[in-house]
Design an enzyme around this catalytic site. Structure first.
Site, PDB file in Angstrom:
ATOM      1  N   ASN A  92       8.031 -12.638   1.333  1.00 28.02           N
ATOM      2  CA  ASN A  92       6.911 -13.499   0.937  1.00 28.02           C
ATOM      3  C   ASN A  92       7.268 -14.385  -0.252  1.00 28.02           C
ATOM      4  O   ASN A  92       8.330 -14.282  -0.844  1.00 28.02           O
ATOM      5  CB  ASN A  92       5.624 -12.697   0.728  1.00 28.02           C
ATOM      6  CG  ASN A  92       5.651 -11.764  -0.471  1.00 28.02           C
ATOM      7  OD1 ASN A  92       6.293 -12.036  -1.471  1.00 28.02           O
ATOM      8  ND2 ASN A  92       4.941 -10.656  -0.339  1.00 28.02           N
ATOM      9  N   GLY A  93       6.317 -15.284  -0.567  1.00 23.68           N
ATOM     10  CA  GLY A  93       6.527 -16.259  -1.631  1.00 23.68           C
ATOM     11  C   GLY A  93       6.260 -15.722  -3.024  1.00 23.68           C
ATOM     12  O   GLY A  93       6.369 -16.466  -4.001  1.00 23.68           O
TER      13      GLY A  93
ATOM     14  N   HIS B 134      -1.037 -13.720   6.595  1.00 22.35           N
ATOM     15  CA  HIS B 134      -1.916 -12.798   5.866  1.00 22.35           C
ATOM     16  C   HIS B 134      -2.764 -11.954   6.813  1.00 22.35           C
ATOM     17  O   HIS B 134      -3.995 -12.025   6.787  1.00 22.35           O
ATOM     18  CB  HIS B 134      -2.854 -13.581   4.933  1.00 22.35           C
ATOM     19  CG  HIS B 134      -2.151 -14.407   3.890  1.00 22.35           C
ATOM     20  ND1 HIS B 134      -2.780 -15.406   3.188  1.00 22.35           N
ATOM     21  CD2 HIS B 134      -0.886 -14.359   3.426  1.00 22.35           C
ATOM     22  CE1 HIS B 134      -1.917 -15.960   2.336  1.00 22.35           C
ATOM     23  NE2 HIS B 134      -0.754 -15.347   2.470  1.00 22.35           N
TER      24      HIS B 134
ATOM     25  N   GLU C 165      -2.266 -23.540  -1.047  1.00 21.86           N
ATOM     26  CA  GLU C 165      -1.025 -23.437  -1.791  1.00 21.86           C
ATOM     27  C   GLU C 165      -0.139 -24.621  -1.440  1.00 21.86           C
ATOM     28  O   GLU C 165      -0.028 -24.997  -0.275  1.00 21.86           O
ATOM     29  CB  GLU C 165      -0.409 -22.066  -1.474  1.00 21.86           C
ATOM     30  CG  GLU C 165       0.969 -22.046  -0.974  1.00 21.86           C
ATOM     31  CD  GLU C 165       1.341 -20.702  -0.290  1.00 21.86           C
ATOM     32  OE1 GLU C 165       0.494 -19.808  -0.083  1.00 21.86           O
ATOM     33  OE2 GLU C 165       2.512 -20.584   0.059  1.00 21.86           O
TER      34      GLU C 165
ATOM     35  N   GLY D 281       6.448  -6.683   3.315  1.00 24.26           N
ATOM     36  CA  GLY D 281       6.223  -8.109   3.110  1.00 24.26           C
ATOM     37  C   GLY D 281       6.800  -8.653   1.811  1.00 24.26           C
ATOM     38  O   GLY D 281       7.073  -9.851   1.706  1.00 24.26           O
TER      39      GLY D 281
ATOM     40  N   GLY E   7       0.815  -1.210   0.000  1.00 24.09           N
ATOM     41  CA  GLY E   7       0.000   0.000   0.000  1.00 24.09           C
ATOM     42  C   GLY E   7       0.845   1.254   0.000  1.00 24.09           C
ATOM     43  O   GLY E   7       0.544   2.248  -0.694  1.00 24.09           O
TER      44      GLY E   7
ATOM     45  N   PHE F  12      -1.589  -9.889  -1.598  1.00 24.48           N
ATOM     46  CA  PHE F  12      -0.928  -8.641  -1.977  1.00 24.48           C
ATOM     47  C   PHE F  12      -1.408  -8.030  -3.288  1.00 24.48           C
ATOM     48  O   PHE F  12      -1.327  -6.818  -3.463  1.00 24.48           O
ATOM     49  CB  PHE F  12       0.600  -8.722  -1.856  1.00 24.48           C
ATOM     50  CG  PHE F  12       1.365  -9.505  -2.889  1.00 24.48           C
ATOM     51  CD1 PHE F  12       1.311  -9.204  -4.232  1.00 24.48           C
ATOM     52  CD2 PHE F  12       2.232 -10.524  -2.476  1.00 24.48           C
ATOM     53  CE1 PHE F  12       2.060  -9.906  -5.158  1.00 24.48           C
ATOM     54  CE2 PHE F  12       3.003 -11.236  -3.396  1.00 24.48           C
ATOM     55  CZ  PHE F  12       2.894 -10.924  -4.748  1.00 24.48           C
TER      56      PHE F  12
ATOM     57  N   VAL G 217       7.701   5.311  13.201  1.00 25.64           N
ATOM     58  CA  VAL G 217       6.719   6.315  13.613  1.00 25.64           C
ATOM     59  C   VAL G 217       6.076   5.837  14.911  1.00 25.64           C
ATOM     60  O   VAL G 217       5.570   4.719  14.999  1.00 25.64           O
ATOM     61  CB  VAL G 217       5.642   6.527  12.524  1.00 25.64           C
ATOM     62  CG1 VAL G 217       4.613   7.545  12.993  1.00 25.64           C
ATOM     63  CG2 VAL G 217       6.295   6.961  11.217  1.00 25.64           C
TER      64      VAL G 217
ATOM     65  N   ASN H 116      -4.066 -15.390  -1.573  1.00 27.97           N
ATOM     66  CA  ASN H 116      -2.938 -14.605  -1.065  1.00 27.97           C
ATOM     67  C   ASN H 116      -3.199 -13.133  -1.379  1.00 27.97           C
ATOM     68  O   ASN H 116      -3.608 -12.796  -2.480  1.00 27.97           O
ATOM     69  CB  ASN H 116      -1.656 -15.081  -1.738  1.00 27.97           C
ATOM     70  CG  ASN H 116      -1.572 -16.600  -1.778  1.00 27.97           C
ATOM     71  OD1 ASN H 116      -2.398 -17.234  -2.428  1.00 27.97           O
ATOM     72  ND2 ASN H 116      -0.650 -17.167  -1.080  1.00 27.97           N
TER      73      ASN H 116
HETATM   74  P1  FDA Z   1       3.421  -4.652   4.680  1.00 28.68           P
HETATM   75  O1  FDA Z   1       3.362  -5.483   5.911  1.00 28.68           O
HETATM   76  O2  FDA Z   1       3.927  -5.278   3.440  1.00 28.68           O
HETATM   77  O3  FDA Z   1       4.344  -3.381   4.949  1.00 28.68           O
HETATM   78  C1  FDA Z   1       4.264  -2.607   6.108  1.00 28.68           C
HETATM   79  C2  FDA Z   1       5.609  -1.918   6.313  1.00 28.68           C
HETATM   80  O4  FDA Z   1       5.465  -0.894   7.282  1.00 28.68           O
HETATM   81  C3  FDA Z   1       6.712  -2.832   6.818  1.00 28.68           C
HETATM   82  O5  FDA Z   1       7.869  -2.666   6.039  1.00 28.68           O
HETATM   83  C4  FDA Z   1       6.928  -2.377   8.259  1.00 28.68           C
HETATM   84  O6  FDA Z   1       8.276  -2.521   8.698  1.00 28.68           O
HETATM   85  C5  FDA Z   1       6.544  -0.927   8.179  1.00 28.68           C
HETATM   86  N1  FDA Z   1       6.065  -0.354   9.448  1.00 28.68           N
HETATM   87  C6  FDA Z   1       5.151  -0.870  10.298  1.00 28.68           C
HETATM   88  N2  FDA Z   1       4.930  -0.049  11.322  1.00 28.68           N
HETATM   89  C7  FDA Z   1       5.714   1.038  11.132  1.00 28.68           C
HETATM   90  C8  FDA Z   1       5.936   2.229  11.866  1.00 28.68           C
HETATM   91  N3  FDA Z   1       5.275   2.487  13.005  1.00 28.68           N
HETATM   92  N4  FDA Z   1       6.848   3.127  11.387  1.00 28.68           N
HETATM   93  C9  FDA Z   1       7.519   2.880  10.232  1.00 28.68           C
HETATM   94  N5  FDA Z   1       7.343   1.754   9.491  1.00 28.68           N
HETATM   95  C10 FDA Z   1       6.452   0.843   9.937  1.00 28.68           C
HETATM   96  N6  FDA Z   1       0.987 -12.535   0.166  1.00 28.68           N
HETATM   97  C11 FDA Z   1       0.778 -12.847  -1.133  1.00 28.68           C
HETATM   98  O7  FDA Z   1      -0.091 -12.251  -1.778  1.00 28.68           O
HETATM   99  N7  FDA Z   1       1.514 -13.834  -1.721  1.00 28.68           N
HETATM  100  C12 FDA Z   1       2.469 -14.555  -1.042  1.00 28.68           C
HETATM  101  O8  FDA Z   1       3.144 -15.424  -1.608  1.00 28.68           O
HETATM  102  C13 FDA Z   1       2.675 -14.245   0.322  1.00 28.68           C
HETATM  103  N8  FDA Z   1       3.568 -14.958   1.089  1.00 28.68           N
HETATM  104  C14 FDA Z   1       3.891 -14.521   2.360  1.00 28.68           C
HETATM  105  C15 FDA Z   1       4.935 -15.150   3.061  1.00 28.68           C
HETATM  106  C16 FDA Z   1       5.323 -14.644   4.301  1.00 28.68           C
HETATM  107  C17 FDA Z   1       6.449 -15.320   5.064  1.00 28.68           C
HETATM  108  C18 FDA Z   1       4.666 -13.505   4.844  1.00 28.68           C
HETATM  109  C19 FDA Z   1       5.076 -12.930   6.171  1.00 28.68           C
HETATM  110  C20 FDA Z   1       3.635 -12.898   4.146  1.00 28.68           C
HETATM  111  C21 FDA Z   1       3.234 -13.400   2.904  1.00 28.68           C
HETATM  112  N9  FDA Z   1       2.227 -12.792   2.179  1.00 28.68           N
HETATM  113  C22 FDA Z   1       1.958 -13.178   0.893  1.00 28.68           C
HETATM  114  C23 FDA Z   1       1.466 -11.634   2.727  1.00 28.68           C
HETATM  115  C24 FDA Z   1       1.910 -10.295   2.147  1.00 28.68           C
HETATM  116  O9  FDA Z   1       3.320 -10.169   2.197  1.00 28.68           O
HETATM  117  C25 FDA Z   1       1.221  -9.184   2.944  1.00 28.68           C
HETATM  118  O10 FDA Z   1      -0.173  -9.357   2.784  1.00 28.68           O
HETATM  119  C26 FDA Z   1       1.598  -7.795   2.454  1.00 28.68           C
HETATM  120  O11 FDA Z   1       2.991  -7.586   2.547  1.00 28.68           O
HETATM  121  C27 FDA Z   1       0.861  -6.719   3.239  1.00 28.68           C
HETATM  122  O12 FDA Z   1       1.081  -5.475   2.604  1.00 28.68           O
HETATM  123  P2  FDA Z   1       0.831  -4.111   3.366  1.00 28.68           P
HETATM  124  O13 FDA Z   1       0.982  -3.020   2.391  1.00 28.68           O
HETATM  125  O14 FDA Z   1      -0.449  -4.217   4.117  1.00 28.68           O
HETATM  126  O15 FDA Z   1       1.977  -3.999   4.486  1.00 28.68           O
END
Ligand code: FDA
Length: 504
Positions: free
Chosen positions: A114-115, A441, A356, A110, A16, A481, A245, A479
């Site tokens: 992620n995968g 997720h 998956e 993520g 996002g 993203f 933050v 999944n």
């Molecule tokens: P996302 O979590 O990506 O990013 C948030 C960011 O904000 C992070 O970098 C974090 O460090 C930062 N942050 C948080 N709080 C903060 C603060 N207070 N100040 C500054 N920075 C801050 N999905 C999919 O579609 N296909 C897949 O294959 C996979 N596989 C998978 C494997 C594994 C191991 C995980 C952990 C997750 C997946 N996913 C996935 C899920 C996917 O990665 C996840 O849904 C998205 O990354 C979420 O995107 P967002 O934009 O919501 O936030």
């Protein structure tokens, strides 16, 4: 121009956030991206940026003294996890009482861990979960745009059918077929041309060298290579890393003030700064964004925030399980870490499951078929603010995972009975067949159309937006993203067309 003021600030750098940063930069709006994790662009002493799953070091996890891999034991032996030095590593496991949530930390969120699985949800289920979002523009414009920008493609089927690296997927497919279940190839952002060169021995191995949840050194089109690279290329976007933050409040002129803690690689806070902005885009993920908004509401900094902030959380019905195959069905010592095949039984209206077929890249034959099942779990949890500890707590209970386990069990009991096989009980630290206490997720906490308007504009506050997974109400059936990215594209198109972004 003041160094501590930006027309727009984006918190986080996951899906996002990355979409917001690019579209703001393209619109000529000077934007700061604030990310608590590292920028992963510098090789360590071994010449690699990231470590592998089989030899994890400090780069693997976010300030832990031991790795916390989801699959934690093999033959009940504690052979998977390793002691490490606490460091701002790339994968975090956030532990709440009834649920652990895995998240990526670093520039790319993520996408670093992620995968790479890039699946567009079924139109019917998308409409059921997000009825306030018109489906036509999503399926005609924003999903195709997201898939193109992310670089999603499908593994060439002739290579998939022939390569030893996907034996595990073909074995699981044959066993699903014996139970009358359909499998589908899933698109992925991994560069399959690169993977073929890895297999041919002409490129350095990454997916074929046990790299994924602690980062891929090559091959994966993570956000730092796609959206974020383009965002920085606009010349309008600045990145602050190791910058967390802590809190938000309203500025006297109508913008926002952020309190940002800068940490060093030991986690020590080296400075606490205030940054002001005209417009604020929250992309800190389901956990991060919800925590910032809850803290702001509960401490009185942003008292008009909706009661809906904190509600509607779910783990997309995630449950992991392994099956034990017969010795005459080896799954292969060579396994690509990038999943490309799924059992798709989402059309079973009573018990929808999208599972998956996951690798178990141990480097030796295990005869295990591993799955991450996405189920339809109607349970939702709420985040509350703990003022004494200044943190948020998720009230998900272990009992709420029962519908996910029941759905996965119904499907995999069929697979087992058709193949005369059994579950593995040795993989998750005790004797459970189903790992229902963690998720990959996390979704919800600031649900679209409840805590925000239908475009992610936060209710009660002009110029404050949510663009990440916290908008999705707990479940999306695949999944997530691609959906997060497409919704963020839709939000940015609307907001840049209609709102006075950055105080313009
Ligand atoms: P996302 O979590 O990506 O990013 C948030 C960011 O904000 C992070 O970098 C974090 O460090 C930062 N942050 C948080 N709080 C903060 C603060 N207070 N100040 C500054 N920075 C801050 N999905 C999919 O579609 N296909 C897949 O294959 C996979 N596989 C998978 C494997 C594994 C191991 C995980 C952990 C997750 C997946 N996913 C996935 C899920 C996917 O990665 C996840 O849904 C998205 O990354 C979420 O995107 P967002 O934009 O919501 O936030």
């Amino acid at each position: 121009e003041r160094a501590d003021h930006f027309p727009a600030v984006v918190v986080g750098s996951g899906y996002g956030a990355a979409v917001a940063a690019l579209r703001l930069g393209e619109a000529g709006i000077r934007t700061l991206v604030v990310e608590m994790g590292r920028l992963w662009d510098t090789p360590g002493s071994d010449g690699r940026v990231h470590c592998s799953m089989t030899a994890p070091d400090q780069r693997s996890m976010w300030f832990k003294s031991r790795t916390e891999a989801p699959l934690s034991t093999f033959l009940w032996l504690d052979v998977i996890n390793k002691d490490i030095t606490p460091y701002p590593g790339v994968l975090d496991r956030v532990r709440f009482p009834g649920m652990s949530v895995y998240v990526g930390r670093g520039v790319g969120g993520g996408s670093l861990v992620n995968g790479g699985i890039a699946v567009t949800p079924s139109r019917a289920y998308f409409q059921q979960m997000l009825p306030q979002v018109a489906a036509d523009p999503m399926y005609d414009t924003y999903f195709p745009l997201a898939n193109r920008m992310l670089g999603a493609t499908t593994v060439p089927s002739a290579w998939f059918e022939a390569t030893e690296w996907y034996t595990y997927a073909r074995v699981a497919r044959a066993q699903a077929a014996r139970a009358g279940l359909k499998t589908v190839l899933m698109p992925n952002v991994y560069d399959f041309g690169y993977m073929r060169r890895e297999a041919d021995g002409t490129a350095t191995k990454s997916a074929l060298a046990q790299e994924v949840i602690y980062g891929n050194n090559f091959g994966k089109r993570s956000l730092d290579k796609t959206y974020l690279a383009s965002a920085l290329g606009t010349g309008q976007v600045t990145l602050h890393t190791l910058s967390r933050v802590r809190s938000l409040r309203r500025a006297p002129d109508g913008g926002y003030v952020l309190t940002v803690e800068r940490i060093d690689t030991t986690g020590t806070v080296v400075s606490t700064d205030e940054i002001t902005c005209g417009s604020l885009f929250l992309g800190a993920g389901s956990l991060g964004t919800t925590e910032l908004l809850l803290r702001a509401r509960e401490t009185g900094a942003l008292p008009e925030l909706s009661e809906e902030v904190g509600r509607g959380w779910g783990g997309n019905g995630n449950v992991m399980l392994g099956r034990a195959n017969h010795v005459w069905h080896p799954t292969g010592a060579q396994q690509s870490t990038i999943p490309v095949l799924a059992i798709d039984d989402w059309s079973d209206t009573a018990n929808p499951v999208f599972a998956e077929i996951a690798p178990l890249p141990a480097g030796l034959e295990t005869w295990v078929s591993l799955y991450l099942a996405i189920t339809r779990n109607p349970e939702r949890a709420t985040f509350t603010y703990d003022a004494a500890k200044d943190t948020t707590v998720l009230d998900w209970t272990r009992a709420q995972s029962a519908p996910s386990v029941a759905a996965a069990k119904a499907l995999f009991d069929r697979v087992n009975s058709a193949n005369a096989t059994i579950y593995r009980y040795d993989l998750f630290g005790d004797t459970r067949a189903f790992a229902d206490d963690f998720c990959y997720h996390p979704l919800g906490g600031c649900v679209l159309g409840r805590a925000t308007d239908a475009y992610g504009r936060v209710t009660g506050y002009d110029g404050l937006y949510v663009t990440d997974g916290s908008l999705i109400p707990g479940s999306i059936g695949v999944n997530p993203f691609v959906t997060i990215t497409a919704l963020a594209e839709r939000t940015m198109a609307r907001v840049l067309a209609e709102d006075r972004v950055g105080g313009r």
